[in-house]
Design a protein around this motif. Structure first.
Motif, PDB file in Angstrom:
ATOM      1  N   THR A  14       0.978  -1.202   0.029  1.00 38.28           N
ATOM      2  CA  THR A  14       0.039   0.040   0.124  1.00 38.28           C
ATOM      3  C   THR A  14       0.981   1.231  -0.107  1.00 38.28           C
ATOM      4  O   THR A  14       2.005   1.393   0.531  1.00 38.28           O
ATOM      5  CB  THR A  14      -0.942  -0.020   1.260  1.00 38.28           C
ATOM      6  N   ASP A  15       0.223   2.249  -0.510  1.00 41.36           N
ATOM      7  CA  ASP A  15       0.950   3.695  -0.197  1.00 41.36           C
ATOM      8  C   ASP A  15       1.050   4.188   1.008  1.00 41.36           C
ATOM      9  O   ASP A  15       0.515   3.616   1.899  1.00 41.36           O
ATOM     10  CB  ASP A  15       0.253   4.448  -1.525  1.00 41.36           C
ATOM     11  N   ILE A  16       1.905   5.442   1.204  1.00 45.84           N
ATOM     12  CA  ILE A  16       2.308   5.856   2.429  1.00 45.84           C
ATOM     13  C   ILE A  16       1.743   7.188   2.536  1.00 45.84           C
ATOM     14  O   ILE A  16       1.812   8.126   1.586  1.00 45.84           O
ATOM     15  CB  ILE A  16       3.673   5.574   2.608  1.00 45.84           C
ATOM     16  N   THR A  17       1.170   7.580   3.527  1.00 41.35           N
ATOM     17  CA  THR A  17       0.793   8.852   3.739  1.00 41.35           C
ATOM     18  C   THR A  17       2.033   9.874   4.361  1.00 41.35           C
ATOM     19  O   THR A  17       2.769   9.142   4.722  1.00 41.35           O
ATOM     20  CB  THR A  17      -0.301   8.958   4.956  1.00 41.35           C
ATOM     21  N   ALA A  18       1.987  11.032   4.380  1.00 38.24           N
ATOM     22  CA  ALA A  18       2.667  12.036   4.779  1.00 38.24           C
ATOM     23  C   ALA A  18       2.955  11.786   6.365  1.00 38.24           C
ATOM     24  O   ALA A  18       4.101  11.865   6.632  1.00 38.24           O
ATOM     25  CB  ALA A  18       2.509  13.574   4.304  1.00 38.24           C
ATOM     26  N   THR A  19       1.879  11.837   6.944  1.00 37.94           N
ATOM     27  CA  THR A  19       1.747  11.593   8.323  1.00 37.94           C
ATOM     28  C   THR A  19       2.667  10.296   9.057  1.00 37.94           C
ATOM     29  O   THR A  19       3.693  10.240   9.755  1.00 37.94           O
ATOM     30  CB  THR A  19       0.349  11.493   8.948  1.00 37.94           C
ATOM     31  N   GLU A  20       2.525   9.084   8.068  1.00 35.12           N
ATOM     32  CA  GLU A  20       3.099   7.816   8.354  1.00 35.12           C
ATOM     33  C   GLU A  20       4.657   7.965   8.139  1.00 35.12           C
ATOM     34  O   GLU A  20       5.463   7.496   9.008  1.00 35.12           O
ATOM     35  CB  GLU A  20       2.754   6.666   7.578  1.00 35.12           C
ATOM     36  N   LEU A  21       5.094   8.800   6.784  1.00 32.04           N
ATOM     37  CA  LEU A  21       6.440   8.867   6.776  1.00 32.04           C
ATOM     38  C   LEU A  21       7.272   9.831   7.622  1.00 32.04           C
ATOM     39  O   LEU A  21       8.257   9.514   7.883  1.00 32.04           O
ATOM     40  CB  LEU A  21       6.725   9.432   5.231  1.00 32.04           C
ATOM     41  N   LYS A  22       6.671  10.884   8.075  1.00 32.43           N
ATOM     42  CA  LYS A  22       6.885  11.686   8.908  1.00 32.43           C
ATOM     43  C   LYS A  22       7.226  11.038  10.377  1.00 32.43           C
ATOM     44  O   LYS A  22       8.315  11.269  11.000  1.00 32.43           O
ATOM     45  CB  LYS A  22       6.208  13.051   9.089  1.00 32.43           C
ATOM     46  N   GLU A  23       6.299  10.174  10.821  1.00 29.28           N
ATOM     47  CA  GLU A  23       6.579   9.434  11.993  1.00 29.28           C
ATOM     48  C   GLU A  23       7.733   8.551  11.905  1.00 29.28           C
ATOM     49  O   GLU A  23       8.594   8.285  12.659  1.00 29.28           O
ATOM     50  CB  GLU A  23       5.105   8.550  12.196  1.00 29.28           C
ATOM     51  N   ARG A  24       7.820   7.776  10.566  1.00 26.24           N
ATOM     52  CA  ARG A  24       8.828   6.933  10.509  1.00 26.24           C
ATOM     53  C   ARG A  24      10.068   7.668  10.682  1.00 26.24           C
ATOM     54  O   ARG A  24      11.272   7.225  11.119  1.00 26.24           O
ATOM     55  CB  ARG A  24       8.763   6.188   9.213  1.00 26.24           C
ATOM     56  N   GLN A  25      10.299   8.840  10.099  1.00 28.70           N
ATOM     57  CA  GLN A  25      11.340   9.726   9.825  1.00 28.70           C
ATOM     58  C   GLN A  25      11.893   9.848  11.419  1.00 28.70           C
ATOM     59  O   GLN A  25      13.053   9.974  11.676  1.00 28.70           O
ATOM     60  CB  GLN A  25      11.396  10.825   9.192  1.00 28.70           C
ATOM     61  N   GLN A  77       7.528  -3.734 -11.948  1.00 31.72           N
ATOM     62  CA  GLN A  77       7.587  -4.552 -13.153  1.00 31.72           C
ATOM     63  C   GLN A  77       9.168  -4.905 -13.174  1.00 31.72           C
ATOM     64  O   GLN A  77       9.282  -6.079 -13.692  1.00 31.72           O
ATOM     65  CB  GLN A  77       7.309  -3.671 -14.520  1.00 31.72           C
ATOM     66  N   GLN A  78      10.113  -4.082 -12.703  1.00 30.06           N
ATOM     67  CA  GLN A  78      11.444  -4.509 -12.780  1.00 30.06           C
ATOM     68  C   GLN A  78      11.938  -5.372 -11.448  1.00 30.06           C
ATOM     69  O   GLN A  78      12.903  -5.777 -11.293  1.00 30.06           O
ATOM     70  CB  GLN A  78      12.616  -3.260 -12.553  1.00 30.06           C
ATOM     71  N   GLY A  79      10.906  -5.808 -10.524  1.00 26.46           N
ATOM     72  CA  GLY A  79      11.378  -6.729  -9.477  1.00 26.46           C
ATOM     73  C   GLY A  79      11.224  -6.227  -8.212  1.00 26.46           C
ATOM     74  O   GLY A  79      11.690  -7.006  -7.158  1.00 26.46           O
ATOM     75  N   PHE A  80      11.146  -5.053  -8.204  1.00 23.82           N
ATOM     76  CA  PHE A  80      11.096  -4.368  -6.735  1.00 23.82           C
ATOM     77  C   PHE A  80       9.815  -4.710  -5.831  1.00 23.82           C
ATOM     78  O   PHE A  80       8.525  -4.594  -6.578  1.00 23.82           O
ATOM     79  CB  PHE A  80      11.397  -2.805  -6.815  1.00 23.82           C
ATOM     80  N   THR A  81      10.205  -5.239  -4.701  1.00 22.56           N
ATOM     81  CA  THR A  81       8.808  -5.895  -3.979  1.00 22.56           C
ATOM     82  C   THR A  81       8.385  -5.250  -3.018  1.00 22.56           C
ATOM     83  O   THR A  81       7.158  -5.348  -2.628  1.00 22.56           O
ATOM     84  CB  THR A  81       9.376  -7.166  -3.215  1.00 22.56           C
ATOM     85  N   HIS A  82       8.782  -3.904  -2.642  1.00 19.91           N
ATOM     86  CA  HIS A  82       8.310  -3.124  -1.392  1.00 19.91           C
ATOM     87  C   HIS A  82       8.134  -1.645  -1.672  1.00 19.91           C
ATOM     88  O   HIS A  82       8.770  -0.937  -1.128  1.00 19.91           O
ATOM     89  CB  HIS A  82       8.891  -3.454  -0.286  1.00 19.91           C
ATOM     90  N   VAL A  83       7.521  -1.288  -2.923  1.00 16.96           N
ATOM     91  CA  VAL A  83       7.427   0.319  -3.508  1.00 16.96           C
ATOM     92  C   VAL A  83       6.131   0.805  -2.974  1.00 16.96           C
ATOM     93  O   VAL A  83       5.291   0.179  -3.106  1.00 16.96           O
ATOM     94  CB  VAL A  83       7.890   0.320  -4.785  1.00 16.96           C
ATOM     95  N   ARG A  84       6.611   1.855  -2.453  1.00 16.66           N
ATOM     96  CA  ARG A  84       5.069   2.909  -1.855  1.00 16.66           C
ATOM     97  C   ARG A  84       5.382   3.951  -2.383  1.00 16.66           C
ATOM     98  O   ARG A  84       6.330   4.588  -2.792  1.00 16.66           O
ATOM     99  CB  ARG A  84       5.136   2.765  -0.393  1.00 16.66           C
ATOM    100  N   ASN A  85       4.055   4.788  -2.977  1.00 14.72           N
ATOM    101  CA  ASN A  85       3.932   5.984  -3.379  1.00 14.72           C
ATOM    102  C   ASN A  85       3.593   6.928  -2.235  1.00 14.72           C
ATOM    103  O   ASN A  85       2.660   6.546  -1.516  1.00 14.72           O
ATOM    104  CB  ASN A  85       2.989   6.012  -4.425  1.00 14.72           C
ATOM    105  N   LEU A  86       4.233   7.910  -2.041  1.00 14.93           N
ATOM    106  CA  LEU A  86       3.694   8.921  -1.223  1.00 14.93           C
ATOM    107  C   LEU A  86       2.354   9.752  -1.557  1.00 14.93           C
ATOM    108  O   LEU A  86       2.520  10.571  -2.713  1.00 14.93           O
ATOM    109  CB  LEU A  86       4.760   9.974  -0.903  1.00 14.93           C
ATOM    110  N   ILE A  87       1.492   9.654  -1.058  1.00 13.99           N
ATOM    111  CA  ILE A  87       0.226  10.186  -1.234  1.00 13.99           C
ATOM    112  C   ILE A  87       0.158  11.580  -1.113  1.00 13.99           C
ATOM    113  O   ILE A  87       0.695  12.029  -0.164  1.00 13.99           O
ATOM    114  CB  ILE A  87      -0.929   9.563  -0.352  1.00 13.99           C
ATOM    115  N   GLY A  88      -0.054  12.288  -2.162  1.00 16.63           N
ATOM    116  CA  GLY A  88       0.016  13.868  -2.184  1.00 16.63           C
ATOM    117  C   GLY A  88       1.201  14.258  -2.776  1.00 16.63           C
ATOM    118  O   GLY A  88       1.385  15.424  -2.693  1.00 16.63           O
TER     119      GLY A  88
END
Length: 99
Positions: free
Chosen positions: A2-13, A80-91
């Motif tokens: 699943t994609d990632i929210t800005a809030t989740e990314l900031k928390e992880r940072q 498509q190139q075989g990357f298994t854990h790619v997430r898009n930053l929502i917004g």
């Protein structure tokens, strides 16, 4: 994955558990504003950089652009190139800066 929210990314940072962040905007856009710790690889250059990214095939990678469109393309390409854990930053960086 699943994609990632800005809030989740900031928390992880803040917890020092941030994934690898790839900014697929153009270099000039990255120079104007950037997410700390991100790596700039413009979308058009991504195919030529796959060898540099091969160690990330099984790592969590977040891609972002200005609003989410280019990074959605980058996510699909990397998957498509075989990357298994790619997430898009929502917004994109706009959502990140607003949140």
């Amino acid at each position: 994955m699943t994609d990632i929210t800005a809030t989740e990314l900031k928390e992880r940072q803040s917890q020092h558990t941030a994934p690898v962040i790839i900014d697929v905007r153009e270099t000039w856009e990255n120079e104007e504003s950037r997410i700390e710790g991100s790596r700039n690889i413009p979308l058009g250059e991504l195919p030529g950089k796959l060898d540099d990214l091969k160690d990330l095939r099984n790592a969590e990678v977040v891609v972002h652009c200005k609003g989410g469109g280019r990074s959605a393309s980058a996510k699909a390409f990397l998957q498509q190139q075989g990357f298994t854990h790619v997430r898009n930053l929502i917004g994109g960086i706009q959502g990140y800066q607003a949140g």
